[in-house]
Design a protein around this motif. Structure first.
Motif, PDB file in Angstrom:
ATOM      1  N   THR A   1       0.833  -1.209   0.000  1.00 37.04           N
ATOM      2  CA  THR A   1       0.000   0.000   0.000  1.00 37.04           C
ATOM      3  C   THR A   1       0.866   1.256   0.000  1.00 37.04           C
ATOM      4  N   ALA A   2       1.941   1.226   0.788  1.00 37.02           N
ATOM      5  CA  ALA A   2       2.834   2.385   0.864  1.00 37.02           C
ATOM      6  C   ALA A   2       3.439   2.699  -0.503  1.00 37.02           C
TER       7      ALA A   2
ATOM      8  N   LEU B   1       4.131   8.938  11.203  1.00 37.82           N
ATOM      9  CA  LEU B   1       3.569  10.043  11.979  1.00 37.82           C
ATOM     10  C   LEU B   1       4.626  11.067  12.365  1.00 37.82           C
ATOM     11  N   TRP B   2       5.834  10.609  12.709  1.00 36.08           N
ATOM     12  CA  TRP B   2       6.905  11.553  13.034  1.00 36.08           C
ATOM     13  C   TRP B   2       7.276  12.395  11.814  1.00 36.08           C
ATOM     14  N   ALA B   3       7.431  11.754  10.664  1.00 37.37           N
ATOM     15  CA  ALA B   3       7.792  12.490   9.453  1.00 37.37           C
ATOM     16  C   ALA B   3       6.660  13.428   9.023  1.00 37.37           C
ATOM     17  N   TYR B   4       5.448  12.922   9.053  1.00 35.66           N
ATOM     18  CA  TYR B   4       4.270  13.718   8.670  1.00 35.66           C
ATOM     19  C   TYR B   4       4.087  14.899   9.616  1.00 35.66           C
TER      20      TYR B   4
ATOM     21  N   TYR C   1       5.781  19.738  -2.025  1.00 37.99           N
ATOM     22  CA  TYR C   1       4.762  18.693  -2.085  1.00 37.99           C
ATOM     23  C   TYR C   1       5.374  17.343  -2.440  1.00 37.99           C
ATOM     24  N   GLY C   2       6.448  17.354  -3.214  1.00 36.74           N
ATOM     25  CA  GLY C   2       7.101  16.104  -3.573  1.00 36.74           C
ATOM     26  C   GLY C   2       7.648  15.370  -2.360  1.00 36.74           C
ATOM     27  N   VAL C   3       8.154  16.115  -1.375  1.00 36.66           N
ATOM     28  CA  VAL C   3       8.652  15.489  -0.156  1.00 36.66           C
ATOM     29  C   VAL C   3       7.492  14.871   0.617  1.00 36.66           C
TER      30      VAL C   3
ATOM     31  N   VAL D   1       6.917  10.851   1.862  1.00 34.71           N
ATOM     32  CA  VAL D   1       6.627  10.417   3.230  1.00 34.71           C
ATOM     33  C   VAL D   1       5.664   9.232   3.240  1.00 34.71           C
ATOM     34  N   PHE D   2       4.805   9.138   2.231  1.00 28.60           N
ATOM     35  CA  PHE D   2       3.814   8.057   2.216  1.00 28.60           C
ATOM     36  C   PHE D   2       4.443   6.692   1.935  1.00 28.60           C
ATOM     37  N   PHE D   3       5.696   6.664   1.537  1.00 32.59           N
ATOM     38  CA  PHE D   3       6.395   5.386   1.433  1.00 32.59           C
ATOM     39  C   PHE D   3       6.667   4.787   2.821  1.00 32.59           C
ATOM     40  N   LEU D   4       6.470   5.586   3.879  1.00 28.20           N
ATOM     41  CA  LEU D   4       6.620   5.110   5.255  1.00 28.20           C
ATOM     42  C   LEU D   4       5.295   4.648   5.845  1.00 28.20           C
ATOM     43  N   LEU D   5       4.254   4.617   5.055  1.00 27.37           N
ATOM     44  CA  LEU D   5       2.912   4.377   5.573  1.00 27.37           C
ATOM     45  C   LEU D   5       2.786   3.073   6.352  1.00 27.37           C
ATOM     46  N   ALA D   6       3.526   2.049   5.964  1.00 22.13           N
ATOM     47  CA  ALA D   6       3.418   0.750   6.645  1.00 22.13           C
ATOM     48  C   ALA D   6       4.011   0.786   8.048  1.00 22.13           C
TER      49      ALA D   6
END
Length: 271
Positions: free
Chosen positions: A99-100, A239-242, A222-224, A228-233
């Motif tokens: 999913t990530a 959450l820290w990055a977001y 926005y690209g960064v 970050v969504f590659f860390l979704l799993a």
């Protein structure tokens, strides 16, 4: 025979495949890239990911789209499909490594096509007001729905020790839209008033001088956020990055909106 650079596709002989004399032909990829380079926007003050990754990839997509005969509006449609596909996956699929990757790639590619539509318009000789309006509307819906999808994903799939974490995407949506529309409205008001640049206004620094600024603006690129969504799993890392991007984006919004307000005050006083 010299090849013309008009937008029409070359007509080929049914027997030899050669271009018929006097028939306009599309420029080659190299010619299109060189032409696009001559009409590109300035890179001064452009965040690093957008400058060194998204814009070049968008340029290649614009050239390919031009060769395929696509219009800027159609490319905007592709950008919307990719972005909203990623947002839908974020809201409906349980976070996992797959999913990530799916969400991150869809958002990043959607962002690249978002750059490609404007570059394609310049390659074709200029865009339209309707196309520009549509591009901004898609951006607005994308920005708001992305953070809403983060809240939905956290609520549905994550066992949160602190439910207040759900405030992060809600705050990010408010900050992002306020920043976006605040700066857009500032530019529109200045164009409407046709305010000239104040006397003594320094010229923009050379592109080489904007390298530091490009790097410093990475947190609000926005690209960064897409990356970050590659860390979704991995919920904690995500959450820290977001959250870090939210804090930095909010700080930048306060600074840029305050600066915009002061520029409008000066413009009103001088008009």
């Amino acid at each position: 025979m010299a090849v013309q650079t008009g937008p029409e596709r070359a007509s080929a002989s049914p027997t030899t495949g050669a271009t018929a004399p006097g028939t306009p032909a599309r420029p080659g990829m190299g010619d299109s890239l060189r032409r696009l380079g001559s009409v590109q926007k300035s890179t001064v003050g452009v965040p690093a990911y957008m400058r060194w990754v998204n814009r070049p990839v968008g340029g290649l997509l614009a050239v390919v789209s031009h060769r395929l005969g696509l219009t800027p509006t159609q490319v905007t449609g592709v950008s919307a499909l990719l972005s909203f596909g990623g947002i839908l996956a974020l809201a409906t699929l349980r976070p996992s490594a797959l999913t990530a990757v799916l969400v991150g790639l869809a958002l990043a590619l959607g962002f690249a096509f978002d750059s490609a539509d404007g570059q394609l318009a310049r390659l074709r000789g200029g865009g339209t007001l309707a196309g520009e309006w549509l591009d901004h509307v898609v951006d607005a819906v994308k920005s708001s729905s992305l953070h809403a999808a983060v809240a939905i994903s956290l609520y549905r799939f994550t066992d949160l020790d602190h439910p207040a974490v759900l405030l992060l995407p809600l705050a990010y949506g408010v900050v992002g839209l306020t920043q976006y529309f605040g700066m857009m409205l500032r530019d529109q008001l200045l164009r409407t008033r046709k305010v000239p640049a104040p006397a003594g206004t320094p010229r923009p620094a050379p592109e080489q001088g904007s390298l530091l600024k490009a790097v410093l603006l990475l947190p609000v690129d926005y690209g960064v956020l897409c990356l970050v969504f590659f860390l979704l799993a991995w919920t904690t890392a995500f959450l820290w990055a977001y959250g870090a991007l939210l804090v930095l984006t909010a700080a930048f919004a306060v600074h840029s909106l305050s600066k915009a307000y002061r520029s409008l005050v000066r413009a009103s006083a001088s008009s």
